[in-house]
Design an enzyme around this catalytic site. Structure first.
Site, PDB file in Angstrom:
ATOM      1  N   GLY A  56       0.826  -1.207   0.000  1.00  0.00           N
ATOM      2  CA  GLY A  56       0.000   0.000   0.000  1.00  0.00           C
ATOM      3  C   GLY A  56       0.856   1.251   0.000  1.00  0.00           C
ATOM      4  O   GLY A  56       0.536   2.236   0.668  1.00  0.00           O
ATOM      5  N   ASN A 106       1.171  -2.524   5.415  1.00  0.00           N
ATOM      6  CA  ASN A 106       0.446  -1.270   5.633  1.00  0.00           C
ATOM      7  C   ASN A 106      -0.875  -1.178   4.876  1.00  0.00           C
ATOM      8  O   ASN A 106      -1.798  -0.507   5.326  1.00  0.00           O
ATOM      9  CB  ASN A 106       1.368  -0.105   5.226  1.00  0.00           C
ATOM     10  CG  ASN A 106       0.604   1.181   5.029  1.00  0.00           C
ATOM     11  OD1 ASN A 106       0.319   1.895   5.984  1.00  0.00           O
ATOM     12  ND2 ASN A 106       0.249   1.481   3.773  1.00  0.00           N
ATOM     13  N   ARG A 138       0.121   5.448  -2.153  1.00  0.00           N
ATOM     14  CA  ARG A 138      -0.369   6.738  -1.640  1.00  0.00           C
ATOM     15  C   ARG A 138      -0.495   6.670  -0.121  1.00  0.00           C
ATOM     16  O   ARG A 138      -0.227   5.632   0.500  1.00  0.00           O
ATOM     17  CB  ARG A 138      -1.698   7.130  -2.283  1.00  0.00           C
ATOM     18  CG  ARG A 138      -2.759   6.090  -2.191  1.00  0.00           C
ATOM     19  CD  ARG A 138      -3.897   6.420  -3.177  1.00  0.00           C
ATOM     20  NE  ARG A 138      -4.605   5.222  -3.553  1.00  0.00           N
ATOM     21  CZ  ARG A 138      -5.571   4.668  -2.843  1.00  0.00           C
ATOM     22  NH1 ARG A 138      -5.967   5.205  -1.708  1.00  0.00           N
ATOM     23  NH2 ARG A 138      -6.159   3.561  -3.253  1.00  0.00           N
ATOM     24  N   TYR A 145     -14.214  -2.921  10.206  1.00  0.00           N
ATOM     25  CA  TYR A 145     -12.848  -2.372  10.124  1.00  0.00           C
ATOM     26  C   TYR A 145     -12.144  -2.518  11.482  1.00  0.00           C
ATOM     27  O   TYR A 145     -10.990  -2.979  11.551  1.00  0.00           O
ATOM     28  CB  TYR A 145     -12.920  -0.908   9.698  1.00  0.00           C
ATOM     29  CG  TYR A 145     -11.587  -0.202   9.710  1.00  0.00           C
ATOM     30  CD1 TYR A 145     -10.637  -0.443   8.725  1.00  0.00           C
ATOM     31  CD2 TYR A 145     -11.263   0.705  10.725  1.00  0.00           C
ATOM     32  CE1 TYR A 145      -9.412   0.205   8.742  1.00  0.00           C
ATOM     33  CE2 TYR A 145     -10.044   1.358  10.743  1.00  0.00           C
ATOM     34  CZ  TYR A 145      -9.123   1.102   9.745  1.00  0.00           C
ATOM     35  OH  TYR A 145      -7.903   1.736   9.763  1.00  0.00           O
TER      36      TYR A 145
HETATM   37  P1  NAP Z   1      -5.180   5.039   1.401  1.00  0.00           P
HETATM   38  O1  NAP Z   1      -4.703   6.423   1.198  1.00  0.00           O
HETATM   39  O2  NAP Z   1      -6.576   4.683   0.982  1.00  0.00           O
HETATM   40  O3  NAP Z   1      -4.130   4.023   0.705  1.00  0.00           O
HETATM   41  C1  NAP Z   1      -4.395   2.641   0.785  1.00  0.00           C
HETATM   42  C2  NAP Z   1      -3.272   1.870   0.141  1.00  0.00           C
HETATM   43  O4  NAP Z   1      -3.594   0.457   0.231  1.00  0.00           O
HETATM   44  C3  NAP Z   1      -3.067   2.200  -1.303  1.00  0.00           C
HETATM   45  O5  NAP Z   1      -1.682   2.215  -1.596  1.00  0.00           O
HETATM   46  C4  NAP Z   1      -3.753   1.055  -2.039  1.00  0.00           C
HETATM   47  O6  NAP Z   1      -3.113   0.789  -3.265  1.00  0.00           O
HETATM   48  C5  NAP Z   1      -3.519  -0.114  -1.085  1.00  0.00           C
HETATM   49  N1  NAP Z   1      -4.530  -1.174  -1.237  1.00  0.00           N
HETATM   50  C6  NAP Z   1      -5.880  -1.063  -1.053  1.00  0.00           C
HETATM   51  N2  NAP Z   1      -6.475  -2.244  -1.314  1.00  0.00           N
HETATM   52  C7  NAP Z   1      -5.480  -3.115  -1.662  1.00  0.00           C
HETATM   53  C8  NAP Z   1      -5.449  -4.486  -2.043  1.00  0.00           C
HETATM   54  N3  NAP Z   1      -6.566  -5.232  -2.155  1.00  0.00           N
HETATM   55  N4  NAP Z   1      -4.255  -5.039  -2.332  1.00  0.00           N
HETATM   56  C9  NAP Z   1      -3.114  -4.318  -2.271  1.00  0.00           C
HETATM   57  N5  NAP Z   1      -3.068  -3.023  -1.901  1.00  0.00           N
HETATM   58  C10 NAP Z   1      -4.243  -2.425  -1.615  1.00  0.00           C
HETATM   59  O7  NAP Z   1      -5.094   4.602   2.935  1.00  0.00           O
HETATM   60  P2  NAP Z   1      -4.262   5.209   4.161  1.00  0.00           P
HETATM   61  O8  NAP Z   1      -5.108   6.210   4.835  1.00  0.00           O
HETATM   62  O9  NAP Z   1      -2.889   5.560   3.736  1.00  0.00           O
HETATM   63  O10 NAP Z   1      -4.210   3.914   5.103  1.00  0.00           O
HETATM   64  C11 NAP Z   1      -3.101   3.025   5.097  1.00  0.00           C
HETATM   65  C12 NAP Z   1      -3.202   2.093   6.287  1.00  0.00           C
HETATM   66  O11 NAP Z   1      -3.280   2.867   7.473  1.00  0.00           O
HETATM   67  C13 NAP Z   1      -4.448   1.203   6.276  1.00  0.00           C
HETATM   68  O12 NAP Z   1      -4.123  -0.059   6.767  1.00  0.00           O
HETATM   69  C14 NAP Z   1      -5.391   1.916   7.231  1.00  0.00           C
HETATM   70  O13 NAP Z   1      -6.302   1.035   7.841  1.00  0.00           O
HETATM   71  C15 NAP Z   1      -4.395   2.470   8.232  1.00  0.00           C
HETATM   72  N6  NAP Z   1      -4.886   3.618   8.989  1.00  0.00           N
HETATM   73  C16 NAP Z   1      -5.152   4.815   8.362  1.00  0.00           C
HETATM   74  C17 NAP Z   1      -5.587   5.886   9.131  1.00  0.00           C
HETATM   75  C18 NAP Z   1      -5.843   7.252   8.516  1.00  0.00           C
HETATM   76  O14 NAP Z   1      -6.318   8.132   9.236  1.00  0.00           O
HETATM   77  N7  NAP Z   1      -5.548   7.491   7.261  1.00  0.00           N
HETATM   78  C19 NAP Z   1      -5.775   5.749  10.495  1.00  0.00           C
HETATM   79  C20 NAP Z   1      -5.517   4.522  11.098  1.00  0.00           C
HETATM   80  C21 NAP Z   1      -5.054   3.466  10.334  1.00  0.00           C
HETATM   81  P3  NAP Z   1      -3.840   0.861  -4.710  1.00  0.00           P
HETATM   82  O15 NAP Z   1      -5.087   1.654  -4.572  1.00  0.00           O
HETATM   83  O16 NAP Z   1      -2.802   1.497  -5.582  1.00  0.00           O
HETATM   84  O17 NAP Z   1      -4.105  -0.556  -5.049  1.00  0.00           O
END
Ligand code: NAP
Length: 263
Positions: free
Chosen positions: A15, A93, A18, A159
């Site tokens: 992931g 991630n 982005r 989630y």
């Molecule tokens: P994001 O901006 O939506 O990015 C998600 C990433 O995961 C993208 O690189 C996407 O790649 C990849 N991804 C999604 N589905 C996938 C799949 N089936 N196979 C492989 N790759 C996949 O999310 P984010 O906010 O950076 O979150 C990243 C992590 O942090 C997640 O685990 C999330 O639960 C955790 N998190 C985020 C927050 C927050 O506030 N943002 C808070 C707590 C935890 P492509 O779209 O290019 O495939």
């Protein structure tokens, strides 16, 4: 005393196209590590890798792998090791966080969230083990969340289950892998400004900001620094643990507690 020589380390970030994963990939690239980042689409991953390489002058490569596909995940780990000669660190991630009230939740919704976030993380760790055994050491850092392990949020119960499940996994894995000099830890981000979070809308973002004691949303870099520490040689004696990175969001017992002078 020795300090991590990142130029000798090879890091795989799932992931990484982005958001938080991209921030993690960038920090490792700036630190001198060889980085392989992944997303579902190989072209998009290669594009993100090229942008980070340009910006940092680092060694960054992109791989396509859907975490729902066990064969693709195996190939992802093998290819990361092939491209950089070894594999020392996995940042598991990638994740998704679609909102769905429990009464509307279908079995397919549950399978999707658990499939990417929990099963996908476990598959990624398992796939990287042979390379880490060959390297003679390893670091696994999972991106969990405060949601599930520490807090609950209406609309995100599946989630929360996936993120709490990651911690159950990490404790068992930490014990199994400790004799192999592989540590397994997790960061628990609070609300971090990413495309995924932005998609939840301005109202969500401003309500969240108001509940964070340091007065701002997190940035991907805030999470990346914690991940890099847990992935370092200096963290060799830390395994099976979690590090919350949330600007203090989970500390107040109520919104009143955020007002200075409230008894
Ligand atoms: P994001 O901006 O939506 O990015 C998600 C990433 O995961 C993208 O690189 C996407 O790649 C990849 N991804 C999604 N589905 C996938 C799949 N089936 N196979 C492989 N790759 C996949 O999310 P984010 O906010 O950076 O979150 C990243 C992590 O942090 C997640 O685990 C999330 O639960 C955790 N998190 C985020 C927050 C927050 O506030 N943002 C808070 C707590 C935890 P492509 O779209 O290019 O495939």
């Amino acid at each position: 005393m020795t300090f991590t020589r990142w130029e000798n380390r090879s890091v795989l970030v799932t992931g990484g196209t982005r958001g938080i994963g991209r921030g993690i990939a960038e920090l490792f690239a700036r630190s001198g590590a060889a980085v392989a980042l992944t997303g579902r689409d190989a072209r998009a991953a290669a594009g993100a890798a090229a942008e980070i390489a340009d910006a940092t002058g680092g060694r960054v490569t992109g791989l396509g792998a859907d975490l729902r596909d066990p064969d693709a995940v195996e190939e992802m780990a093998a290819e990361a090791e092939r491209r950089h000669g070894h594999l020392d660190v996995l940042c598991a991630n990638a994740g998704i966080f679609p909102e769905k009230p429990l009464r509307e939740m279908t079995a397919a919704d549950i399978d999707e969230v658990l499939g990417v976030n929990l099963r996908g993380s476990i598959l990624a760790v398992r796939a990287c083990l042979p390379a880490m055994e060959r390297a003679g050491h390893g670091r696994v850092v999972l991106t969990s969340s405060i949601t599930g392990p520490t807090t609950g949020y209406s609309g995100w119960s599946h989630y929360g289950a996936s993120k709490a499940g990651q911690l159950g996994f990490l404790r068992g894995a930490a014990l199994e892998l400790a004799p192999l000099r592989i540590t397994v830890n997790a960061v628990l981000p609070g609300n971090v400004r990413t495309e995924g979070l932005d998609a939840l809308g301005e109202e969500y973002l401003s309500r969240m900001t108001a509940s964070i004691p340091v007065g701002r949303l997190g940035e991907p870099e805030d999470i990346a620094h914690a991940v890099r520490f847990l992935a370092s040689d200096e963290a060799a004696f830390i395994t099976g643990q979690t590090l919350t990175v949330d600007g203090g969001q989970t500390v107040p017992e109520s919104l009143d507690a955020l007002s200075p002078g409230t008894p």
